[in-house]
Design an enzyme around this catalytic site. Sequence first.
Site, PDB file in Angstrom:
ATOM      1  N   ARG A 192      -1.136  -9.270 -16.281  1.00  0.00           N
ATOM      2  CA  ARG A 192      -0.185  -8.139 -16.423  1.00  0.00           C
ATOM      3  C   ARG A 192       0.585  -8.172 -17.752  1.00  0.00           C
ATOM      4  NH1 ARG A 192      -2.703  -7.483 -12.271  1.00  0.00           N
ATOM      5  NH2 ARG A 192      -1.865  -6.589 -10.352  1.00  0.00           N
TER       6      ARG A 192
ATOM      7  N   CYS B  59       3.553  -3.062  -7.152  1.00  0.00           N
ATOM      8  CA  CYS B  59       4.333  -4.288  -6.966  1.00  0.00           C
ATOM      9  C   CYS B  59       5.518  -4.321  -7.931  1.00  0.00           C
ATOM     10  CB  CYS B  59       3.450  -5.512  -7.175  1.00  0.00           C
ATOM     11  SG  CYS B  59       2.338  -5.765  -5.782  1.00  0.00           S
TER      12      CYS B  59
ATOM     13  N   GLU C 112       7.430  -6.883 -12.517  1.00  0.00           N
ATOM     14  CA  GLU C 112       6.093  -6.419 -12.874  1.00  0.00           C
ATOM     15  C   GLU C 112       6.245  -4.960 -13.306  1.00  0.00           C
ATOM     16  OE1 GLU C 112       2.126  -4.909 -12.783  1.00  0.00           O
ATOM     17  OE2 GLU C 112       3.690  -4.178 -11.493  1.00  0.00           O
TER      18      GLU C 112
HETATM   19  N1  EPU Z   1       1.537 -11.039   2.087  1.00  0.00           N
HETATM   20  C1  EPU Z   1       2.414 -11.184   3.116  1.00  0.00           C
HETATM   21  N2  EPU Z   1       3.343 -10.203   3.330  1.00  0.00           N
HETATM   22  C2  EPU Z   1       3.423  -9.093   2.543  1.00  0.00           C
HETATM   23  C3  EPU Z   1       2.511  -8.950   1.460  1.00  0.00           C
HETATM   24  C4  EPU Z   1       1.573  -9.953   1.249  1.00  0.00           C
HETATM   25  O1  EPU Z   1       2.377 -12.177   3.831  1.00  0.00           O
HETATM   26  O2  EPU Z   1       4.284  -8.257   2.784  1.00  0.00           O
HETATM   27  C5  EPU Z   1       0.511 -12.071   1.869  1.00  0.00           C
HETATM   28  C6  EPU Z   1      -0.886 -11.526   2.201  1.00  0.00           C
HETATM   29  O3  EPU Z   1      -1.185 -11.637   3.555  1.00  0.00           O
HETATM   30  C7  EPU Z   1      -1.763 -12.375   1.316  1.00  0.00           C
HETATM   31  C8  EPU Z   1      -0.883 -12.692   0.108  1.00  0.00           C
HETATM   32  O4  EPU Z   1       0.460 -12.457   0.528  1.00  0.00           O
HETATM   33  O5  EPU Z   1      -2.086 -13.564   1.960  1.00  0.00           O
HETATM   34  C9  EPU Z   1      -1.240 -11.859  -1.103  1.00  0.00           C
HETATM   35  O6  EPU Z   1      -1.081 -10.478  -0.782  1.00  0.00           O
HETATM   36  P1  EPU Z   1      -2.031  -9.346  -1.389  1.00  0.00           P
HETATM   37  O7  EPU Z   1      -3.464  -9.687  -1.146  1.00  0.00           O
HETATM   38  O8  EPU Z   1      -1.518  -8.033  -0.921  1.00  0.00           O
HETATM   39  O9  EPU Z   1      -1.884  -9.475  -2.926  1.00  0.00           O
HETATM   40  P2  EPU Z   1      -0.596  -9.551  -3.844  1.00  0.00           P
HETATM   41  O10 EPU Z   1      -0.669 -10.856  -4.559  1.00  0.00           O
HETATM   42  O11 EPU Z   1       0.652  -9.254  -3.095  1.00  0.00           O
HETATM   43  C10 EPU Z   1      -1.770  -8.555  -5.949  1.00  0.00           C
HETATM   44  C11 EPU Z   1      -1.342  -7.619  -7.018  1.00  0.00           C
HETATM   45  C12 EPU Z   1      -1.562  -6.182  -6.596  1.00  0.00           C
HETATM   46  C13 EPU Z   1      -3.033  -5.976  -6.249  1.00  0.00           C
HETATM   47  C14 EPU Z   1      -3.413  -6.959  -5.146  1.00  0.00           C
HETATM   48  C15 EPU Z   1      -4.894  -6.912  -4.801  1.00  0.00           C
HETATM   49  C16 EPU Z   1       0.539  -8.551  -8.280  1.00  0.00           C
HETATM   50  C17 EPU Z   1       2.011  -8.608  -8.432  1.00  0.00           C
HETATM   51  N3  EPU Z   1       0.079  -7.798  -7.278  1.00  0.00           N
HETATM   52  O12 EPU Z   1      -0.886  -8.351  -4.849  1.00  0.00           O
HETATM   53  O13 EPU Z   1      -1.239  -5.353  -7.693  1.00  0.00           O
HETATM   54  O14 EPU Z   1      -3.264  -4.653  -5.828  1.00  0.00           O
HETATM   55  O15 EPU Z   1      -3.134  -8.312  -5.582  1.00  0.00           O
HETATM   56  O16 EPU Z   1      -5.637  -7.570  -5.798  1.00  0.00           O
HETATM   57  O17 EPU Z   1      -0.198  -9.160  -9.066  1.00  0.00           O
HETATM   58  C18 EPU Z   1       0.469  -4.071  -8.808  1.00  0.00           C
HETATM   59  O18 EPU Z   1       0.145  -4.660  -9.831  1.00  0.00           O
HETATM   60  O19 EPU Z   1       1.360  -3.212  -8.796  1.00  0.00           O
HETATM   61  C19 EPU Z   1      -0.225  -4.393  -7.563  1.00  0.00           C
HETATM   62  C20 EPU Z   1       0.069  -3.815  -6.425  1.00  0.00           C
END
Ligand code: EPU
Length: 302
Positions: free
Chosen positions: A177, A226, A296
Amino acid sequence: MRIEDPKIVAALPELSVELRRASSLAELTSLAIGGATDLLRIRDHESIPGLLSLLDYHGVPHRFLGGGSNLLVGDGELPWIVLQLASPDADVVLEGNFAQVDAAADLGRMVTYCAKHDLGGMEGLIGVPGTVGGALRMNAGAYGMQIGSYVREVKVYRAATRRIEILRGEQISFEYRHTSFAPDDMMLAVKLELPSKPYKEILQGIRICNEKRRSSQPLGQKSAGCIFKNPPGASAGRMIDELGLKGLSVGDARVSDRHANFFVNAGKASAKDMLALISNVRERVRSAFSVELEHEVVIWNA
Ligand code: EPU
């Protein structure tokens, strides 16, 4: 901010720039938050150096807006004007495995257009709202991929040299990012090199990513994706969720019930509400986990 100087206003038509007075940034951002200012819509890349010299000469502060999907803008009368590229008619041109794409092109539309021509690799980006230019500047990514991996050339207006330059992919660093572009560089176009893949296969990948996104993110609601970056080796969403903060609100700014790193505008949230919610959550994460979360989302607050 209102462009008062008649010399600037008179020069705009010649530069193929359209002036939209008192544009509401709430209408131009996915969070639907933000005050008003004059907006300049640029139709011709070549006019940008002239336009920016004119604005700098007259001391008019300005910011570059992409698709407004990763942006939180301050309330009230804004102290700078906004520049935005207007989309050209043909915004994606394919040649073999290369896609020449205008920065104003819609990211999702570009991904599907390339897919229909058997060019894949970007399936993960399908549900990410915004423009190709915005995705490029932030090195947008999801589901294990990031746009930077496919970049071969970027056409950019560089504020430091006041010129339009073509940079090769190797001259740019793409991190999580983050890119090495200066904050006042303006993305104009990008050449991507994409792997050949049959459309049906790409479509399958797109369906899987869409499904994952639908089940974990609040897609129908007003958000900027995010709010915080994931700290190395951890998930900001999971940490906020573990603290039981889903549903926490300041005015109409609310931590999503579906994904705790998405903060939604549930009605008429102001930037003040959203900023208060962001610092409240940051503070709680700091005291519980000793982790300093980084934004972010891009914040334009004065
Ligand atoms: N989780 C929770 N509770 C929540 C949200 C997530 O327990 O409310 C847990 C999920 O169950 C999972 C882990 O946290 O085990 C990661 O969650 P997720 O797969 O949703 O991915 P993320 O790390 O929260 C990142 C990117 C997203 C992107 C997704 C999919 C960042 C900050 N976020 O989210 O990007 O869509 O992976 O690859 O890097 C963005 O950049 O705006 C964005 C949404």
